[in-house]
Design an enzyme around this catalytic site. Structure first.
Site, PDB file in Angstrom:
ATOM      1  N   SER A  41      38.319  39.404  33.355  1.00 25.32           N
ATOM      2  CA  SER A  41      37.523  38.347  33.554  1.00 25.32           C
ATOM      3  C   SER A  41      38.688  37.221  34.147  1.00 25.32           C
ATOM      4  CB  SER A  41      36.803  37.784  32.198  1.00 25.32           C
ATOM      5  OG  SER A  41      36.571  36.558  32.475  1.00 25.32           O
ATOM      6  N   ARG A  81      36.537  33.593  43.972  1.00 23.81           N
ATOM      7  CA  ARG A  81      36.972  35.118  44.150  1.00 23.81           C
ATOM      8  C   ARG A  81      37.134  35.470  45.479  1.00 23.81           C
ATOM      9  NH1 ARG A  81      32.559  36.646  39.477  1.00 23.81           N
ATOM     10  NH2 ARG A  81      33.705  35.702  37.812  1.00 23.81           N
ATOM     11  N   HIS A  91      32.336  43.997  42.538  1.00 19.26           N
ATOM     12  CA  HIS A  91      32.094  43.367  41.520  1.00 19.26           C
ATOM     13  C   HIS A  91      30.416  42.871  41.482  1.00 19.26           C
ATOM     14  CE1 HIS A  91      32.271  41.108  37.583  1.00 19.26           C
ATOM     15  NE2 HIS A  91      31.943  40.174  38.493  1.00 19.26           N
ATOM     16  N   LEU A 134      25.237  34.410  35.274  1.00 17.53           N
ATOM     17  CA  LEU A 134      24.587  34.394  33.835  1.00 17.53           C
ATOM     18  C   LEU A 134      23.472  33.389  34.176  1.00 17.53           C
ATOM     19  CD1 LEU A 134      26.928  34.948  31.154  1.00 17.53           C
ATOM     20  CD2 LEU A 134      25.931  36.786  32.166  1.00 17.53           C
TER      21      LEU A 134
END
Lengths: 216, 250, 595
Positions: free
Chosen positions: C250, C297, C364, C405
């Protein structure tokens, strides 16, 4: 299901009583029994005096039934029922506590048979009167000695391990540390009872009074 | 140079009511293999060691990093997750069997819905008033969070039930995982308001009293959850609750 | 009509939230999931969930969260919806907190927040290093509560095959297969909400779970639902490479102070922990001083690629760099990162408290997905809704860490009530649809399964085809994209599709036949792979995660638009629609400036 019905709580109450009866009165009685029999290590007279006192308590049958026979019968028979519901797997998962689980059941069975035989020979066989000479006569037989040692070890283990179980199952020892401590306490009780029991048995066998030195 | 290989033995059963057969597969060794890779190798080439064509092995798996709980099985007799079972660490031949305490579906797949049903039966949730924006949750001491979080990591894999002598076809014991969840919800400030419902449920058949302290659960838990601590704690809670309700004549 | 009937497909965060919202409004829900919902892929989310609660005195605000998200997504996201999500995020955290999520706490008993990539604020609430798991469980518990009140029926162990469309092209039900009995059945509904997650399996090995195949999205696409921005694929910079999957390490490892480095001397064979500080190259901190190890990322991934493949400075023996947390006190690691460090230790056998971890980027997340409108999570097909990773909104060209999320939950919160409202507005409900409509779809699906089961002359192995597809997609359609390679990929996909027609099922039984369901998914994956590749080939610019060295700049004049793929008789057609940039003016995306 929002709440357990009265009927469904029965098994909880019985389970708890089974667990409790192992400590009080049965466990407590075992300690007391070992204590009073330890007078056999003091002297014949003292032993006969103590056992005479115990054999002349008022309401004896009712007391014995309430404190001993019924609890032992209940603890054992309900214990066998609990045993029958479990399936031991100590061979496939050979952790120490799992072996203890298995041993607790087998020592319970041994203790049950032993106590039955012990009651038969010492309580009913002698019509409720036990004297040092009678016991010593029995204990002259090495098979008696062996049977008593097995019985005493089984009862002591069952009590010691049972105390550990009791501490866990009644939420007295919660953390791993407390449970370890309870385990050591149980072990201490078990080992002490075993040693005391064996010494008493050998005392009868050899007419040996190691604790009698300060009587005169 | 001959390729390094190893043997995997798998207990196969097409359906619960059909006969069991053991199959042996010879697999090509690579570094960092786990049991999941073995099963995929077999799916790609489902020929047994004897050269007989078989079918790919049915098995449960999802996250492959030990947070979903799907791939529990018996590996060399030990109840564990297949994804973290590394070939390098396993004795060969590797023996794979389904969990035995749950109804078999096929091969290594079992039906663990009993656990989810038991979570329902024991009210393992926080009863909130609704999803509307009605402000913050209750404050919680960091110490409570640090106790609760490890319990909340239970992945419902069923390994603790598998190793429990009291979980079997004779007994309806809910198992350590469920009891530990009850402890978690009873710990939460809102959940605590409704602890009586959960404790009542655990007083019923298959409840906490069935636990006979073999303490296998805690050793089989892949997440290191202090299950025996939960069992003891909930045992105490149920007892206090039982005595209180008895005294109050409830 | 009577009470509406809603179906939710997928039991991850989005699906569970949609279910809760529908059930809460008094409408019964049937929830279908391929796995028991508690085992959904949401459990893999580690680091946390973003919400600008501003509890750290940093002056954070939901507007700044919105700005970071749009900027991080390189301005491809439709802005009003993103703003809605960022505005709702603090209340979502409160809701989750009320549901009993064991979020980490401050000494005062308030929620603790950590820093994540692409922001300068401590905005990420977290529950250890398994936040997704904790959130999923909280929602799972709420759904179980509704289940106990008979407001929700769960169908776990069913896989979605198709929707039942009436003659007017309106969704009237779904067609699903029981993974145990292999029975194919239809279930009527007035609206269906799809929350079927990621598509990692299209790339073979990814950080995704086994069930994240994108099969449902592909099936819907083939039935007329648009698929948007498929070419935007997030490659996570730090994963543990593995043959079965790449396990995520993570971003929270960096959020808690973890540093990424390689030895200054290429080919240094010493162990990581033996290399002194002065001989380490902290390339992210050097190249991006403002954000350091917490660049978004896509930026971190390309930097690692550059180190390993262009500068040849990767670790000896394998394409990897170090992710180092050894300087962080053990007590902090145990409290905040235990879950992920445990994963590393279990799978690699090395203790990350002592030795730097070896990591490499891995596929991912898909920013693209089913096209939904800008208000209601509604697709272009009446009665079909989508939420969660399987929709295309919220993340633009690149998703910020810890935004997934919140987007899943927010999407589910919108989709549930929207589906109810749509259903209530229907003139006639699904009960009035003739049985023949349902039977037609069931037979069509049964025929597909039967054809696969009855094909005895097949020679092609499904796992082999899947692996070849994954390999070429990973090689050519992830971090760096060249048009020539994308074209080669399309040729390869054609070849694989042709070989797929000669597939050998190997298992022809009618009981828990996992091969059959996998092959059906594989067929769908091959089509989705084409959508992704075609979208990437067409988009001649660099934006967010989509990087083309031949077109290294963002090209707003030509490409500030959403790719919208449609399917017409086996043909994939790309259309485009404008992006709603009404709230935030465009600006260049650069993370290099000094702080």
């Amino acid at each position: 299901m929002s709440a357990a019905t009265a009927e469904s709580k029965t098994s909880y109450i019985l389970d708890k009583l089974q667990s409790l009866s192992g400590v009080i009165p049965i466990g407590a009685y075992l300690l007391d029994h070992l204590w009073s029999n330890s007078y056999a290590l003091v002297s014949i007279e003292k032993y006969n005096q103590v056992s005479g006192d115990l054999q002349t308590v008022p309401w004896r049958i009712a007391l014995e039934a309430a404190v001993l026979w019924i609890p032992i019968l209940f603890h054992s028979l309900y214990g066998f029922y609990i045993w029958s519901k479990g399936k031991s797997n100590a061979l496939s998962h050979p952790w120490m506590s799992n072996w203890m689980y298995l041993l607790q059941r087998w020592t319970g069975l041994i203790a049950f048979v032993f106590i039955g035989w012990h009651l038969y020979t010492e309580r009913f066989g002698g019509h409720g009167v036990t004297r040092y000479a009678g016991v010593a006569e029995d204990m002259a037989n090495p098979l008696y000695v062996a049977a008593y040692i097995i019985g005493v070890v089984a009862c002591s283990f069952h009590l010691g391990n049972g105390l550990w179980n009791f501490a866990c199952k009644w939420g007295i020892a919660i953390t791993p540390k407390a449970q370890r401590a309870a385990g050591w306490f149980g072990a201490l009780v078990g080992v002490s009872c075993t040693l005391a029991g064996i010494v008493i048995v050998l005392g009868f066998h050899y007419a040996w009074f190691p604790l009698g030195g300060y009587v005169q | 140079m001959a390729e390094k290989t190893f043997i995997v033995r798998i207990k196969r059963q097409q359906r619960a009511d059909e006969s069991v057969r053991w199959e042996e597969y010879e697999l090509r060794y690579r570094p960092h293999m786990n049991v999941i890779i073995c099963l995929r190798d077999i799916a790609e080439r489902p020929f047994t060691r004897g050269g007989v064509e078989s079918t790919p092995v049915s098995y449960d798996a999802n996250c492959l990093e030990e947070v979903c709980g799907a791939c529990a099985m018996l590996i060399n007799g030990t109840a564990r997750q297949a994804c973290t079972a590394l070939v390098d660490d396993l004795e060969k031949p590797i023996r794979l069997e389904p969990l035995t305490k749950f109804p078999l579906i096929r091969d290594l797949v079992v039906d663990r819905s009993k656990m989810f049903e038991d979570l329902k039966r024991t009210h393992c949730w926080i009863p909130i008033d609704g999803t509307y924006n009605i402000g913050e949750g209750p404050r919680m001491a960091p110490a409570v969070q640090e106790k609760g979080y490890p319990l909340a990591r239970c992945i419902t894999c069923g390994n603790c039930l598998e190793v429990c002598p009291k979980v079997n076809s004779n007994d309806s014991f809910v198992g350590a995982a469920i009891v530990s969840q009850v402890r978690l919800f009873n710990m939460h400030p809102t959940g605590a308001m409704h602890s009586a419902e959960r404790l009542d449920a655990l007083m019923g058949p298959g409840g906490i009293a069935e636990c006979d302290n073999a303490q296998n659960c805690v050793k089989a838990c892949p997440k290191g959850i202090p299950l025996t601590e939960s069992l003891a704690a909930v045992n105490g809670q149920v007892l206090v609750h039982a005595v209180k309700s008895w005294l109050r004549g409830e | 009509m009577t009470v509406p009937k809603i179906i939710v497909v997928g039991g991850g965060l989005a699906g569970l939230m949609a279910t809760i919202r529908v059930a809460e409004s008094g409408v019964p829900v049937d929830l279908f999931s391929i796995v028991p919902v508690k085992r959904s892929h949401s459990v893999c989310a580690q680091g946390g969930i973003n919400a600008a609660k501003n509890l750290k005195g940093e002056g954070d605000s939901t507007w700044k969260h919105f700005d970071d998200t749009i900027y991080g997504g390189d301005f491809l996201a439709n802005q009003p919806l993103v703003k809605g999500m960022c505005d709702a995020a603090p209340a979502i955290i409160d809701l989750l907190d009320r549901m009993g999520v064991m979020f980490n706490r401050t000494p005062e008993g308030l929620l603790d927040f950590r820093r994540f990539g692409g922001t300068l604020f401590h905005r990420t609430a977290f529950a250890g290093a398994t936040t997704g798991q904790q959130l999923l469980y909280a929602l799972d518990e709420q759904v179980r509560r509704f289940e106990s009140e008979d407001k929700v029926r769960k169908f776990e162990g069913w896989t979605f095959l198709s929707v039942v469309l009436d003659d007017g092209g309106v969704c009237r039900g779904i067609c699903v297969m029981d993974l145990k009995t292999m029975e194919i059945r239809t279930f009527p509904c007035d609206a269906a909400i799809f929350c079927t997650g990621g598509i990692g399996a299209v790339f073979g090995r990814s950080t995704n779970s086994v069930v994240c195949t994108g099969s449902a999205q592909s099936a819907l696409f083939q039935q007329g639902v648009y698929y948007a921005n498929g070419e935007f694929i997030q490659v996570h910079p730090t994963a543990i490479p593995g043959e079965d999957k790449c396990r995520l390490m993570s971003e929270s490892a960096r959020g808690e102070g973890g540093r990424v480095w390689v030895p200054k001397q290429a080919g240094d064979t010493r162990r990581g922990k033996d290399i002194p500080e002065s001989e380490r190259f902290y390339f992210l901190e050097e190249w991006y001083p403002k954000y350091g190890n917490l660049v978004p990322r896509d930026v971190a991934t390309r930097a690692i690629h550059k180190i390993v493949f262009e500068l040849k400075m990767g670790l000896v023996g394998e394409p990897a760099v170090y992710l180092d947390v050894t300087h962080i006190p053990r007590e902090v690691l145990d409290r905040k990162l235990e879950g992920i460090l445990e994963i590393y230790e279990k799978f690699v056998g090395v203790d990350p408290h002592v030795e730097p971890m070896k990591v490499f980027p891995a596929m991912h997340y898909t920013m693209g997905g089913l096209w939904v409108d800008n208000e209601h999570q509604a697709t272009n097909v009446p009665g079909i809704y989508a939420a969660g990773e399987c929709d295309y909104q919220y993340h633009g060209a690149n998703r910020l860490g810890a935004n997934s999320l919140v987007s899943c939950i927010y999407g589910g919160m919108l989709a549930g009530p929207a589906a109810v409202e749509y259903s209530r507005g229907l003139e006639s409900g699904c009960e009035s649809v003739p049985a023949a409509i349902f039977e037609r779809e069931r037979v069509r699906q049964q025929d597909i399964s039967d054809a696969l089961l009855n094909q005895h002359k097949g020679t092609e192995n499904p796992i082999t085809i899947w692996r070849e597809m994954g390999d070429i997609m990973t090689e050519n359609v992830t971090v760096i994209r060249y048009n020539a390679n994308l074209e080669k990929t399309l040729v390869k996909l054609d070849e694989l599709s042709e070989r797929f027609t000669r597939i050998n099922l190997q298992d022809r039984t009618q009981w828990a036949n996992q091969t059959l369901s996998f092959v059906r998914e594989l067929g769908n994956m091959l089509i989705l792979a084409r959508v992704i590749t075609l979208g990437a080939l067409a988009r001649n610019e660099t934006r967010g995660a989509h990087y083309k060295p031949e077109f290294p700049e963002r090209d707003d004049a030509n490409w500030l638009k959403t790719t919208k793929a449609s399917y017409n008789g086996g043909e994939i057609i790309l259309n485009y629609e404008p992006v709603d940039t009404s709230l935030l003016p465009l600006r260049e995306r650069k993370y290099t400036a000094k702080s």
